[in-house]
Design an enzyme around this catalytic site. Sequence first.
Site, PDB file in Angstrom:
ATOM      1  N   SER A 123       2.365  22.607 -12.269  1.00 20.27           N
ATOM      2  CA  SER A 123       1.073  23.164 -11.862  1.00 20.27           C
ATOM      3  C   SER A 123       0.308  23.598 -13.106  1.00 20.27           C
ATOM      4  O   SER A 123       0.876  24.225 -13.999  1.00 20.27           O
ATOM      5  CB  SER A 123       1.264  24.387 -10.971  1.00 20.27           C
ATOM      6  OG  SER A 123       2.076  24.072  -9.887  1.00 20.27           O
TER       7      SER A 123
ATOM      8  N   HIS B 115       0.831  18.828  -6.930  1.00 22.89           N
ATOM      9  CA  HIS B 115       1.792  17.940  -7.598  1.00 22.89           C
ATOM     10  C   HIS B 115       1.526  16.526  -7.091  1.00 22.89           C
ATOM     11  O   HIS B 115       1.782  16.213  -5.941  1.00 22.89           O
ATOM     12  CB  HIS B 115       3.231  18.340  -7.265  1.00 22.89           C
ATOM     13  CG  HIS B 115       3.586  19.723  -7.715  1.00 22.89           C
ATOM     14  ND1 HIS B 115       4.210  19.979  -8.908  1.00 22.89           N
ATOM     15  CD2 HIS B 115       3.395  20.919  -7.141  1.00 22.89           C
ATOM     16  CE1 HIS B 115       4.383  21.284  -9.042  1.00 22.89           C
ATOM     17  NE2 HIS B 115       3.892  21.875  -7.970  1.00 22.89           N
TER      18      HIS B 115
ATOM     19  N   HIS C 153      11.175  19.916  -6.289  1.00 22.22           N
ATOM     20  CA  HIS C 153      11.790  21.237  -6.443  1.00 22.22           C
ATOM     21  C   HIS C 153      12.976  21.376  -5.503  1.00 22.22           C
ATOM     22  O   HIS C 153      12.988  20.805  -4.417  1.00 22.22           O
ATOM     23  CB  HIS C 153      10.764  22.344  -6.120  1.00 22.22           C
ATOM     24  CG  HIS C 153       9.547  22.320  -6.976  1.00 22.22           C
ATOM     25  ND1 HIS C 153       8.484  21.483  -6.724  1.00 22.22           N
ATOM     26  CD2 HIS C 153       9.235  23.011  -8.093  1.00 22.22           C
ATOM     27  CE1 HIS C 153       7.562  21.668  -7.645  1.00 22.22           C
ATOM     28  NE2 HIS C 153       7.985  22.589  -8.496  1.00 22.22           N
TER      29      HIS C 153
ATOM     30  N   TYR D 196      13.654  23.900  -3.767  1.00 24.61           N
ATOM     31  CA  TYR D 196      13.269  24.598  -2.530  1.00 24.61           C
ATOM     32  C   TYR D 196      12.718  23.654  -1.464  1.00 24.61           C
ATOM     33  O   TYR D 196      12.562  24.037  -0.308  1.00 24.61           O
ATOM     34  CB  TYR D 196      12.275  25.736  -2.803  1.00 24.61           C
ATOM     35  CG  TYR D 196      10.959  25.332  -3.428  1.00 24.61           C
ATOM     36  CD1 TYR D 196       9.997  24.625  -2.730  1.00 24.61           C
ATOM     37  CD2 TYR D 196      10.664  25.690  -4.739  1.00 24.61           C
ATOM     38  CE1 TYR D 196       8.790  24.263  -3.303  1.00 24.61           C
ATOM     39  CE2 TYR D 196       9.462  25.351  -5.339  1.00 24.61           C
ATOM     40  CZ  TYR D 196       8.537  24.637  -4.615  1.00 24.61           C
ATOM     41  OH  TYR D 196       7.357  24.288  -5.198  1.00 24.61           O
ATOM     42  N   GLU D 197      12.425  22.421  -1.857  1.00 27.82           N
ATOM     43  CA  GLU D 197      11.955  21.459  -0.859  1.00 27.82           C
ATOM     44  C   GLU D 197      13.098  20.978   0.026  1.00 27.82           C
ATOM     45  O   GLU D 197      12.871  20.280   1.012  1.00 27.82           O
ATOM     46  CB  GLU D 197      11.298  20.265  -1.553  1.00 27.82           C
ATOM     47  CG  GLU D 197      10.000  20.636  -2.268  1.00 27.82           C
ATOM     48  CD  GLU D 197       9.499  19.522  -3.175  1.00 27.82           C
ATOM     49  OE1 GLU D 197       9.241  18.427  -2.661  1.00 27.82           O
ATOM     50  OE2 GLU D 197       9.389  19.763  -4.388  1.00 27.82           O
TER      51      GLU D 197
ATOM     52  N   ALA E  58       4.169  26.242 -14.137  1.00 27.87           N
ATOM     53  CA  ALA E  58       3.457  27.500 -13.910  1.00 27.87           C
ATOM     54  C   ALA E  58       4.513  28.578 -13.721  1.00 27.87           C
ATOM     55  O   ALA E  58       5.573  28.312 -13.154  1.00 27.87           O
ATOM     56  CB  ALA E  58       2.605  27.386 -12.648  1.00 27.87           C
TER      57      ALA E  58
ATOM     58  N   MET F  98      10.191  28.397 -10.684  1.00 28.03           N
ATOM     59  CA  MET F  98      11.105  27.741  -9.729  1.00 28.03           C
ATOM     60  C   MET F  98      11.448  26.315 -10.143  1.00 28.03           C
ATOM     61  O   MET F  98      11.787  25.488  -9.299  1.00 28.03           O
ATOM     62  CB  MET F  98      10.464  27.733  -8.341  1.00 28.03           C
ATOM     63  CG  MET F  98      10.104  29.110  -7.811  1.00 28.03           C
ATOM     64  SD  MET F  98       9.230  29.011  -6.238  1.00 28.03           S
ATOM     65  CE  MET F  98       8.610  30.698  -6.082  1.00 28.03           C
ATOM     66  N   SER F  99      11.340  26.016 -11.413  1.00 28.86           N
ATOM     67  CA  SER F  99      11.593  24.625 -11.836  1.00 28.86           C
ATOM     68  C   SER F  99      12.180  24.608 -13.239  1.00 28.86           C
ATOM     69  O   SER F  99      12.738  25.594 -13.708  1.00 28.86           O
ATOM     70  CB  SER F  99      10.267  23.845 -11.812  1.00 28.86           C
ATOM     71  OG  SER F  99       9.403  24.325 -12.824  1.00 28.86           O
TER      72      SER F  99
ATOM     73  N   ASN G  22       0.218  34.226 -13.035  1.00 29.71           N
ATOM     74  CA  ASN G  22       0.112  35.522 -12.335  1.00 29.71           C
ATOM     75  C   ASN G  22       1.039  36.509 -13.010  1.00 29.71           C
ATOM     76  O   ASN G  22       1.982  36.110 -13.698  1.00 29.71           O
ATOM     77  CB  ASN G  22       0.533  35.357 -10.865  1.00 29.71           C
ATOM     78  CG  ASN G  22       1.933  34.772 -10.739  1.00 29.71           C
ATOM     79  OD1 ASN G  22       2.129  33.569 -10.948  1.00 29.71           O
ATOM     80  ND2 ASN G  22       2.899  35.617 -10.440  1.00 29.71           N
TER      81      ASN G  22
ATOM     82  N   HIS H 162       0.550  31.672  -3.671  1.00 31.94           N
ATOM     83  CA  HIS H 162       0.496  30.316  -4.231  1.00 31.94           C
ATOM     84  C   HIS H 162      -0.956  29.938  -4.541  1.00 31.94           C
ATOM     85  O   HIS H 162      -1.223  29.209  -5.501  1.00 31.94           O
ATOM     86  CB  HIS H 162       1.124  29.321  -3.250  1.00 31.94           C
ATOM     87  CG  HIS H 162       1.297  27.946  -3.812  1.00 31.94           C
ATOM     88  ND1 HIS H 162       1.983  27.697  -4.994  1.00 31.94           N
ATOM     89  CD2 HIS H 162       0.866  26.725  -3.390  1.00 31.94           C
ATOM     90  CE1 HIS H 162       1.973  26.400  -5.254  1.00 31.94           C
ATOM     91  NE2 HIS H 162       1.295  25.795  -4.303  1.00 31.94           N
TER      92      HIS H 162
HETATM   93  N1  HPA Z   1       7.494  33.591  -9.452  1.00 33.92           N
HETATM   94  C1  HPA Z   1       8.150  32.412  -9.337  1.00 33.92           C
HETATM   95  N2  HPA Z   1       7.570  31.243  -9.591  1.00 33.92           N
HETATM   96  C2  HPA Z   1       6.279  31.243  -9.974  1.00 33.92           C
HETATM   97  C3  HPA Z   1       5.552  32.436 -10.114  1.00 33.92           C
HETATM   98  C4  HPA Z   1       6.194  33.668  -9.831  1.00 33.92           C
HETATM   99  O1  HPA Z   1       5.608  34.768  -9.930  1.00 33.92           O
HETATM  100  N3  HPA Z   1       4.293  32.077 -10.515  1.00 33.92           N
HETATM  101  C5  HPA Z   1       4.286  30.722 -10.622  1.00 33.92           C
HETATM  102  N4  HPA Z   1       5.481  30.213 -10.299  1.00 33.92           N
END
Ligand code: HPA
Length: 276
Positions: A32, A63, A85, A87-88, A115, A212-213, A236, A250
Amino acid sequence: MRTSRPPCPDAAARLIQRRSNLRPRLGIVLGSGFGPVADAIRDAVPIPYPDIPGFPDASVPGHAGRCIVGTWHGQPVAVLAGRSHYYEGLDWPEVTFGVRVLAAMGVSELLLTNAAGGIRRGSRPGDFMAISDHINLMGANPLRGPTAPGRERFVDMTRAYDPGLLLRLKKASKATRIPVFHGVYAAVQGPSFETPAEIRAFARMGADAVGMSTVPEAIVARQCGLRVAGLSCITNVAAGLAGQGQQVTHAEVLDVARAVAARATRLVEAWIRLAA
Ligand code: HPA
């Protein structure tokens, strides 16, 4: 428990090589915020993931889901635009398949982008972090299970992120005047974001950002002998660090990712140029 045979990266690599005569040494995985990097590739041959045997389709908005072979500043590059990912609901061989394909294509240097939530004090949305090391909090390892033929089972991770490639990121930061701090990336499974207590714990462990990646890809890339670099866009402030009432969404991640895309592209471009 998986019963089917893991997909074969050689067959996928052969298909890609039939579509392009280029033989890239450089590979990039776009997370991202880094998606528009794909638009900068010249003579691009895009190959949608569904066309490539064994490739899971990248399903998360933001993506795109294709492998692009082309040139950038005269350098042949292979770009994975969109990643899978854990989590998918995919298994590890699917999540890390793209990296094995790049290795089978002869790629030797890999830039993983993503990201991430900022944990380091003072880090703000829009900042960039070069990954100097990682903490795997995914509760699993992508090398679990049968070892791919010819690969090591117990892979050394002491210098998982290549010092030379890290230096190149530093130089790219200087050349573009886009600040990049160095830090430790902690990987969680997701897809829920973290609790404030988790983030406080990760901070004490030494994490500077969370996502998460990337970590599974870095581990598999090291097993394949690739030199690895990682670049996070902080989208963030991690949960709880921006004060009470702050939430992580998200949508915010994607908004910031979109806003930084031009700078992200300039950074990656400089990194490529410096690889010459
Ligand atoms: N946590 C986990 N994964 C993320 C975050 C987060 O705050 N921001 C972007 N991907």
